[in-house]
Design a protein around this motif. Structure first.
Motif, PDB file in Angstrom:
ATOM      1  N   MET A  10     -25.500  35.493 -37.080  1.00  0.00           N
ATOM      2  CA  MET A  10     -25.530  35.733 -35.634  1.00  0.00           C
ATOM      3  C   MET A  10     -24.162  35.401 -35.074  1.00  0.00           C
ATOM      4  O   MET A  10     -23.452  34.567 -35.628  1.00  0.00           O
ATOM      5  CB  MET A  10     -26.539  34.808 -34.947  1.00  0.00           C
ATOM      6  CG  MET A  10     -27.952  34.948 -35.365  1.00  0.00           C
ATOM      7  SD  MET A  10     -29.043  33.879 -34.375  1.00  0.00           S
ATOM      8  CE  MET A  10     -28.563  32.251 -34.959  1.00  0.00           C
ATOM      9  N   GLY A  11     -23.802  36.040 -33.969  1.00  0.00           N
ATOM     10  CA  GLY A  11     -22.546  35.685 -33.339  1.00  0.00           C
ATOM     11  C   GLY A  11     -22.037  36.755 -32.409  1.00  0.00           C
ATOM     12  O   GLY A  11     -22.805  37.544 -31.860  1.00  0.00           O
ATOM     13  N   ILE A  12     -20.731  36.769 -32.268  1.00  0.00           N
ATOM     14  CA  ILE A  12     -20.081  37.683 -31.344  1.00  0.00           C
ATOM     15  C   ILE A  12     -18.871  38.311 -32.021  1.00  0.00           C
ATOM     16  O   ILE A  12     -18.168  37.649 -32.782  1.00  0.00           O
ATOM     17  CB  ILE A  12     -19.690  36.959 -30.031  1.00  0.00           C
ATOM     18  CG1 ILE A  12     -19.182  37.930 -28.983  1.00  0.00           C
ATOM     19  CG2 ILE A  12     -18.710  35.844 -30.282  1.00  0.00           C
ATOM     20  CD1 ILE A  12     -19.172  37.354 -27.586  1.00  0.00           C
ATOM     21  N   GLN A  26     -19.404  41.910 -28.069  1.00  0.00           N
ATOM     22  CA  GLN A  26     -20.853  41.994 -28.106  1.00  0.00           C
ATOM     23  C   GLN A  26     -21.418  40.850 -28.940  1.00  0.00           C
ATOM     24  O   GLN A  26     -20.946  40.590 -30.044  1.00  0.00           O
ATOM     25  CB  GLN A  26     -21.300  43.328 -28.714  1.00  0.00           C
ATOM     26  CG  GLN A  26     -22.798  43.522 -28.705  1.00  0.00           C
ATOM     27  CD  GLN A  26     -23.215  44.897 -29.193  1.00  0.00           C
ATOM     28  OE1 GLN A  26     -22.405  45.795 -29.351  1.00  0.00           O
ATOM     29  NE2 GLN A  26     -24.503  45.045 -29.442  1.00  0.00           N
ATOM     30  N   SER A  27     -22.400  40.169 -28.384  1.00  0.00           N
ATOM     31  CA  SER A  27     -23.109  39.149 -29.152  1.00  0.00           C
ATOM     32  C   SER A  27     -24.355  39.790 -29.741  1.00  0.00           C
ATOM     33  O   SER A  27     -24.917  40.727 -29.171  1.00  0.00           O
ATOM     34  CB  SER A  27     -23.483  37.962 -28.259  1.00  0.00           C
ATOM     35  OG  SER A  27     -24.329  38.374 -27.204  1.00  0.00           O
ATOM     36  N   GLU A  70     -16.880  34.483 -33.274  1.00  0.00           N
ATOM     37  CA  GLU A  70     -17.569  33.221 -33.527  1.00  0.00           C
ATOM     38  C   GLU A  70     -18.959  33.509 -34.084  1.00  0.00           C
ATOM     39  O   GLU A  70     -19.599  34.478 -33.696  1.00  0.00           O
ATOM     40  CB  GLU A  70     -17.697  32.433 -32.216  1.00  0.00           C
ATOM     41  CG  GLU A  70     -18.209  31.036 -32.362  1.00  0.00           C
ATOM     42  CD  GLU A  70     -18.149  30.232 -31.070  1.00  0.00           C
ATOM     43  OE1 GLU A  70     -18.858  29.218 -31.001  1.00  0.00           O
ATOM     44  OE2 GLU A  70     -17.407  30.606 -30.142  1.00  0.00           O
ATOM     45  N   THR A  71     -19.397  32.657 -34.991  1.00  0.00           N
ATOM     46  CA  THR A  71     -20.767  32.767 -35.486  1.00  0.00           C
ATOM     47  C   THR A  71     -21.603  31.651 -34.865  1.00  0.00           C
ATOM     48  O   THR A  71     -21.075  30.604 -34.476  1.00  0.00           O
ATOM     49  CB  THR A  71     -20.841  32.674 -37.022  1.00  0.00           C
ATOM     50  OG1 THR A  71     -20.236  31.453 -37.439  1.00  0.00           O
ATOM     51  CG2 THR A  71     -20.157  33.858 -37.681  1.00  0.00           C
ATOM     52  N   LEU A  72     -22.882  31.911 -34.773  1.00  0.00           N
ATOM     53  CA  LEU A  72     -23.830  30.955 -34.207  1.00  0.00           C
ATOM     54  C   LEU A  72     -24.730  30.473 -35.332  1.00  0.00           C
ATOM     55  O   LEU A  72     -25.308  31.290 -36.058  1.00  0.00           O
ATOM     56  CB  LEU A  72     -24.655  31.642 -33.110  1.00  0.00           C
ATOM     57  CG  LEU A  72     -25.649  30.795 -32.340  1.00  0.00           C
ATOM     58  CD1 LEU A  72     -24.910  29.727 -31.521  1.00  0.00           C
ATOM     59  CD2 LEU A  72     -26.469  31.673 -31.402  1.00  0.00           C
TER      60      LEU A  72
END
Length: 111
Positions: A10-12, A26-27, A70-72
């Motif tokens: 997940m991320g942007i 875009q996330s 960035e990753t979540l």
């Protein structure tokens, strides 16, 4: 079985011309799948952000970069499956950061 159980990153991500100016961010809960989909739409002339699509078609893919900003990380709580709020907040933070650096955002037209 392991493939079925895997969780997508997940991320942007960001798409921008190499000479800067504007960007599209875009996330997403499926980072690599959505990035690949965005590239496929741009290559096919079907991206929903018309200004980005126009510039991509005129300048060519070699004029742009696409990268993960960035990753979540997933929560330790395995029962949590909805990360919409976290991804929305992450996108807002990055939009403010990029605009603070003088970057403009490609906007999706609602027509």
């Amino acid at each position: 079985e392991a493939y079925k159980q895997r969780k997508p990153d997940m991320g942007i991500f960001i798409i921008r011309p190499k000479d800067g100016g504007k960007c599209y961010i875009q996330s997403t809960p499926d980072l690599w799948g959505v990035m690949n989909g965005a590239l496929a739409r741009l290559e096919g002339g079907m991206h929903p952000v018309k200004e980005l699509q126009k510039e991509w078609s005129e300048m060519g893919p070699g004029h742009f970069t696409i990268e993960v900003l960035e990753t979540l990380a997933y929560d330790d709580d395995e029962s949590k499956t909805d990360y919409t709020e976290e991804l929305t907040l992450l996108q807002m933070i990055w939009e403010e950061r990029l605009m603070g650096e003088g970057m403009a955002l490609y906007q999706k037209r609602l027509t």
